[in-house]
Design an enzyme around this catalytic site. Structure first.
Site, PDB file in Angstrom:
ATOM      1  N   ASP A  92      21.237 -59.928  35.792  1.00 16.42           N
ATOM      2  CA  ASP A  92      21.035 -59.353  35.524  1.00 16.42           C
ATOM      3  C   ASP A  92      22.798 -58.934  34.283  1.00 16.42           C
ATOM      4  O   ASP A  92      23.096 -58.227  34.589  1.00 16.42           O
ATOM      5  CB  ASP A  92      21.987 -57.724  37.545  1.00 16.42           C
ATOM      6  CG  ASP A  92      21.098 -57.418  38.041  1.00 16.42           C
ATOM      7  OD1 ASP A  92      19.683 -57.323  37.137  1.00 16.42           O
ATOM      8  OD2 ASP A  92      20.701 -57.551  39.197  1.00 16.42           O
ATOM      9  N   ASP A 154      12.994 -55.063  37.543  1.00 18.72           N
ATOM     10  CA  ASP A 154      14.684 -54.805  37.045  1.00 18.72           C
ATOM     11  C   ASP A 154      14.899 -55.526  35.668  1.00 18.72           C
ATOM     12  O   ASP A 154      15.180 -55.439  34.861  1.00 18.72           O
ATOM     13  CB  ASP A 154      15.297 -54.960  38.108  1.00 18.72           C
ATOM     14  CG  ASP A 154      14.882 -54.874  38.924  1.00 18.72           C
ATOM     15  OD1 ASP A 154      14.057 -54.885  39.353  1.00 18.72           O
ATOM     16  OD2 ASP A 154      15.815 -54.624  40.461  1.00 18.72           O
ATOM     17  N   ARG A 226      12.507 -46.649  41.354  1.00 20.05           N
ATOM     18  CA  ARG A 226      12.660 -46.742  39.996  1.00 20.05           C
ATOM     19  C   ARG A 226      12.342 -48.283  39.570  1.00 20.05           C
ATOM     20  O   ARG A 226      12.449 -48.014  38.332  1.00 20.05           O
ATOM     21  CB  ARG A 226      14.700 -46.732  40.948  1.00 20.05           C
ATOM     22  CG  ARG A 226      15.540 -47.648  40.092  1.00 20.05           C
ATOM     23  CD  ARG A 226      17.019 -47.508  40.424  1.00 20.05           C
ATOM     24  NE  ARG A 226      17.178 -48.770  40.613  1.00 20.05           N
ATOM     25  CZ  ARG A 226      17.563 -47.890  42.739  1.00 20.05           C
ATOM     26  NH1 ARG A 226      17.715 -46.970  42.750  1.00 20.05           N
ATOM     27  NH2 ARG A 226      17.784 -49.244  43.837  1.00 20.05           N
ATOM     28  N   TRP A 230      11.738 -48.474  36.261  1.00 18.08           N
ATOM     29  CA  TRP A 230      12.226 -50.122  35.318  1.00 18.08           C
ATOM     30  C   TRP A 230      11.581 -50.478  34.382  1.00 18.08           C
ATOM     31  O   TRP A 230      11.867 -50.977  33.075  1.00 18.08           O
ATOM     32  CB  TRP A 230      12.991 -50.910  35.913  1.00 18.08           C
ATOM     33  CG  TRP A 230      14.708 -51.077  36.580  1.00 18.08           C
ATOM     34  CD1 TRP A 230      14.175 -51.035  37.730  1.00 18.08           C
ATOM     35  CD2 TRP A 230      15.906 -50.486  36.235  1.00 18.08           C
ATOM     36  NE1 TRP A 230      16.035 -51.059  38.443  1.00 18.08           N
ATOM     37  CE2 TRP A 230      16.586 -50.285  37.317  1.00 18.08           C
ATOM     38  CE3 TRP A 230      16.218 -50.216  35.549  1.00 18.08           C
ATOM     39  CZ2 TRP A 230      18.162 -50.169  37.523  1.00 18.08           C
ATOM     40  CZ3 TRP A 230      17.592 -49.279  35.265  1.00 18.08           C
ATOM     41  CH2 TRP A 230      18.005 -49.537  36.270  1.00 18.08           C
ATOM     42  N   SER A 342      17.501 -47.852  47.917  1.00 15.80           N
ATOM     43  CA  SER A 342      16.681 -48.844  48.935  1.00 15.80           C
ATOM     44  C   SER A 342      15.688 -48.100  49.901  1.00 15.80           C
ATOM     45  O   SER A 342      16.586 -47.133  50.325  1.00 15.80           O
ATOM     46  CB  SER A 342      16.653 -50.765  49.062  1.00 15.80           C
ATOM     47  OG  SER A 342      17.435 -50.449  49.851  1.00 15.80           O
ATOM     48  N   SER A 345      19.454 -48.793  52.544  1.00 13.82           N
ATOM     49  CA  SER A 345      20.464 -49.555  52.196  1.00 13.82           C
ATOM     50  C   SER A 345      21.028 -47.875  50.772  1.00 13.82           C
ATOM     51  O   SER A 345      19.890 -48.101  50.498  1.00 13.82           O
ATOM     52  CB  SER A 345      21.190 -50.512  51.929  1.00 13.82           C
ATOM     53  OG  SER A 345      20.134 -50.523  50.931  1.00 13.82           O
TER      54      SER A 345
HETATM   55  N1  GLY Z   1      18.520 -53.816  39.765  1.00 13.79           N
HETATM   56  C1  GLY Z   1      18.369 -53.717  41.138  1.00 13.79           C
HETATM   57  C2  GLY Z   1      18.410 -51.890  41.711  1.00 13.79           C
HETATM   58  O1  GLY Z   1      17.861 -50.653  40.698  1.00 13.79           O
HETATM   59  O2  GLY Z   1      18.449 -51.683  42.364  1.00 13.79           O
END
Ligand code: GLY
Length: 373
Positions: A92, A154, A226, A230, A342, A345
């Protein structure tokens, strides 16, 4: 939507972000809950680049120096992680250094931004597995054990750092690693129908593909919204950097799936394959990321196809603007509500990266030409 509509949103963003600068102070924001205050998660977390990224874009869009002044020091803070005796950095670094060091160098020519961007690109390149032809994602899995064979969707955004490094140094090695990584993700991470997988697992010794995991999505067979965004953004970018039609085709395939899977108000639930949407939360960050990517995709297709992608982007952004934003809560530090980290969380909160991609997309609709990711 008329130009005036998007100009008005840009003006609202200018007022909102200006107001938020003092509230944010030195925080490294990740999420904000019902109290409307962002947390301060620590500068090693993957989201550190997004608040400064918002400031840099606002500086570029408005010419106001106070945005630049508030953004200036962030790449220096991030650089400290290269010399700390920890393993906090991983793939990241793209999300961290592109909207800090790289955008700073791009907009101001700053030599420290350049040096730190290259430092991060070298770090990312060192995570390349030449047998598996992929960039290693995290250092450890959820059980704390090393995961040298894990690749995640991601990372398709993080490889923009490698494309940038090749462009500014003239050394094609970075770009070749990025292309190999995109090919591997395309082969194993994108399903025939355009949906995407989150975590791919390879044998790091032989490079053989083993299996995929649900990760932040519902299950290995599900479709994390998500993650889809990405993937879409990453393949649009990879096409932009390579002009290789395979990547454009893949971006379109993901775009068609994403657009077709959207609910009536154009903002996805956190996974596209929930058994029932009742009581499930949306993910406005997925919507913002996809909208920004769709605007770029529209630039790469013939005139007759543009409306398909630009129209979808505008519908998403209009819905975010009118149904999910905090315009009537001036003290709320976030721009968008109802995002989801997610299934387990950060559920139904504000996420700083959702705000970043929303600002980026609205700026594109107002003529912003720089491309950072
Ligand atoms: N890169 C982690 C997310 O999208 O939560």
């Amino acid at each position: 939507m008329s130009t005036a509509y998007w100009e008005d949103i840009m003006a609202r963003l200018d007022r909102k972000v200006t107001h938020t600068i003092d509230q944010m102070g030195t925080k490294c924001p990740h999420f904000a809950g019902e109290d409307g205050k962002f947390d301060d998660i620590g500068s090693d977390w993957w989201t550190t680049g997004f608040w400064p990224g918002i400031l840099w874009i606002m500086n570029d869009m408005t010419g106001k120096d106070y945005y630049k002044e508030a953004a200036w020091h962030w790449d220096g803070i991030l650089e400290e992680w290269f010399i700390k005796p920890t393993e906090e950095l991983h793939h990241d670094v793209g999300f961290q250094f592109l909207p800090t060091a790289v955008i700073k160098n791009t907009l101001t020519g700053d030599a420290d931004g350049f040096r730190r961007g290259i430092e991060a690109a070298n770090f990312l390149a060192a995570r390349y597995n030449p047998v598996g032809r992929y960039i290693r994602a995290w250092n450890n899995g959820p059980d704390g054990k090393p995961v040298p064979g894990w690749v995640i969707i991601d990372c398709m955004l993080n490889i923009s750092l490698l494309f940038w490094a090749s462009k500014v140094t003239g050394d094609p090695r970075y770009k070749h690693m990025a292309i190999r990584h995109a090919e591997t993700t395309m082969a194993y991470g994108i399903r025939e129908d355009g949906s995407t997988k989150h975590i791919l697992s390879f044998d790091a010794e032989t490079g053989a593909y083993i299996e995929n995991f649900g990760g932040q999505g519902l299950s290995p067979e599900s479709s994390w919204s998500r993650g889809t965004a990405w993937g879409l953004y990453g393949f649009v970018n990879t096409y932009r950097h390579t002009e290789d039609e395979r990547f454009l085709h893949t971006a379109k395939r993901i775009a068609h799936y994403f657009i077709a899977a959207l609910p009536e108000d154009h903002v996805p639930y956190w996974d596209f394959r929930l058994e029932s949407e009742a009581g499930m939360s949306r993910d406005t960050s997925a919507a913002a990321i996809a909208a920004s990517a769709l605007l770029d995709l529209a630039d790469f297709v013939p005139a007759g196809e543009k409306r398909l992608y630009a129209g979808a982007a505008e519908r998403i952004l209009r819905s975010l603007t009118e149904n999910y934003a905090t315009w009537d809560q001036p003290e709320h530090e976030a721009i968008l509500l109802h995002a989801t980290g997610s299934g387990t969380s950060f559920i139904d909160v504000s996420l700083i990266y959702g705000d970043y991609y929303y600002v980026e997309a609205i700026s594109k609709l107002n003529g912003w030409k720089h491309r950072i990711f």
